[in-house]
Design an enzyme around this catalytic site. Structure first.
Site, PDB file in Angstrom:
ATOM      1  N   HIS A  53      -4.240   4.858   2.626  1.00 38.25           N
ATOM      2  CA  HIS A  53      -3.556   3.584   2.358  1.00 38.25           C
ATOM      3  C   HIS A  53      -2.065   3.686   2.655  1.00 38.25           C
ATOM      4  O   HIS A  53      -1.500   4.795   2.756  1.00 38.25           O
ATOM      5  CB  HIS A  53      -3.778   3.133   0.913  1.00 38.25           C
ATOM      6  CG  HIS A  53      -3.104   3.996  -0.117  1.00 38.25           C
ATOM      7  ND1 HIS A  53      -1.789   3.837  -0.498  1.00 38.25           N
ATOM      8  CD2 HIS A  53      -3.577   5.039  -0.850  1.00 38.25           C
ATOM      9  CE1 HIS A  53      -1.467   4.723  -1.422  1.00 38.25           C
ATOM     10  NE2 HIS A  53      -2.539   5.479  -1.652  1.00 38.25           N
ATOM     11  N   CYS A 108      -4.658  10.686  -2.615  1.00 44.41           N
ATOM     12  CA  CYS A 108      -4.910   9.816  -1.469  1.00 44.41           C
ATOM     13  C   CYS A 108      -4.194  10.322  -0.223  1.00 44.41           C
ATOM     14  O   CYS A 108      -3.335  11.201  -0.281  1.00 44.41           O
ATOM     15  CB  CYS A 108      -4.434   8.396  -1.778  1.00 44.41           C
ATOM     16  SG  CYS A 108      -5.485   7.524  -2.963  1.00 44.41           S
TER      17      CYS A 108
END
Length: 263
Positions: free
Chosen positions: A219, A236
């Protein structure tokens, strides 16, 4: 007590007589619900006998890759699905082949389907079975990135590469999790996407999130854009180029590969 028994007996005789009268007059009577006996279905004729499956949905291994390579030759299957796994797309391609050759559309490979497939295709070459691994800056990417659509993420060079059938379409810088919240390595697939995601756990924005392993996702990170490698994620894969990840988000689909490795 005796009078009560007599009354019940007489009542039964009256009801029985009424039903008999209805039947004799051609009028049908409905039995009480507890007397109903239903049969869910009737079987007539012989049940079909299906040919034995050589390979079917869920099968895996080098034989499946050979089947898929032949289906790719016939343009019934895209190269991205050349993966040793007999899944939904392989099954669909098999059914298309069966339909075009007048074979019952079983969706699996039986001996007859295999014989017909061999007749109209050639023995797959090594290159067809194992397309060359992409090379970037003189360095090979992970072999798992050679086929299909893949987010090929190299933790050593800190690069994410969007690869389609062995061709690198896009490259961007990425940042990973800290030691205690390390980004997992391995072969994954995109499970779901969220354009304007906000983490409930960390109360932070995760726009253009593409989840691949539990709560871990690729992301955009405004923190990465601002501080670079001075910070880290909670596991992430952070991207700092907003323009590129906007384009990437629309190109990637649920089910596409995510390969996280060290070169």
């Amino acid at each position: 007590m005796r009078g009560l028994l007599i009354r019940k007996l007489l009542s039964g005789l009256v009801v029985g007589g009424a039903i008999a009268a209805l039947l004799s007059s051609g009028t049908s009577a409905t039995a009480a619900p507890q007397d109903l006996k239903t049969v869910p279905f009737e079987v007539s004729g012989e049940l079909p006998i299906y040919p034995k499956a050589l390979w079917k949905n869920g099968s895996s291994g080098t034989n499946i890759r050979k089947v898929e390579a032949r289906l790719v030759q016939l343009k019934l299957l895209e190269k991205r699905y050349l993966d040793n796994e007999f899944g939904t797309m392989t099954r669909s391609a098999v059914k298309k082949f069966q339909k075009s050759h007048g074979i019952p559309q079983l969706g699996y490979i039986d001996q007859n389907t295999w014989n017909q497939l061999v007749k109209v295709t050639h023995e797959p070459t090594q290159t067809e079975l194992f397309p060359p691994v992409p090379v970037v800056n003189g360095k090979k990417l992970d072999a798992r990135c050679a086929t299909g659509v893949a987010l090929c993420i190299d933790k050593t060079t800190r690069k994410l590469r969007y690869v389609v059938d062995g061709v690198v379409k896009m490259q961007m810088d990425v940042r990973f999790g800290a030691v205690k919240t390390a980004t997992r390595e391995g072969s994954f697939t995109v499970g779901w996407k969220s354009r304007n995601h906000v983490s409930k756990l960390y109360d932070s924005k995760m726009p253009y999130a593409m989840f691949f392993s539990g709560g871990q996702a690729v992301h955009y990170s405004s923190d990465f854009a601002a501080r670079g490698y001075n910070g880290a994620s909670h596991g992430c894969v952070n991207v700092r180029d907003l323009a590129k990840i906007k384009v990437l988000f629309d190109q990637i689909h649920v089910g596409d590969k995510v390969i996280v490795y060290r070169s």
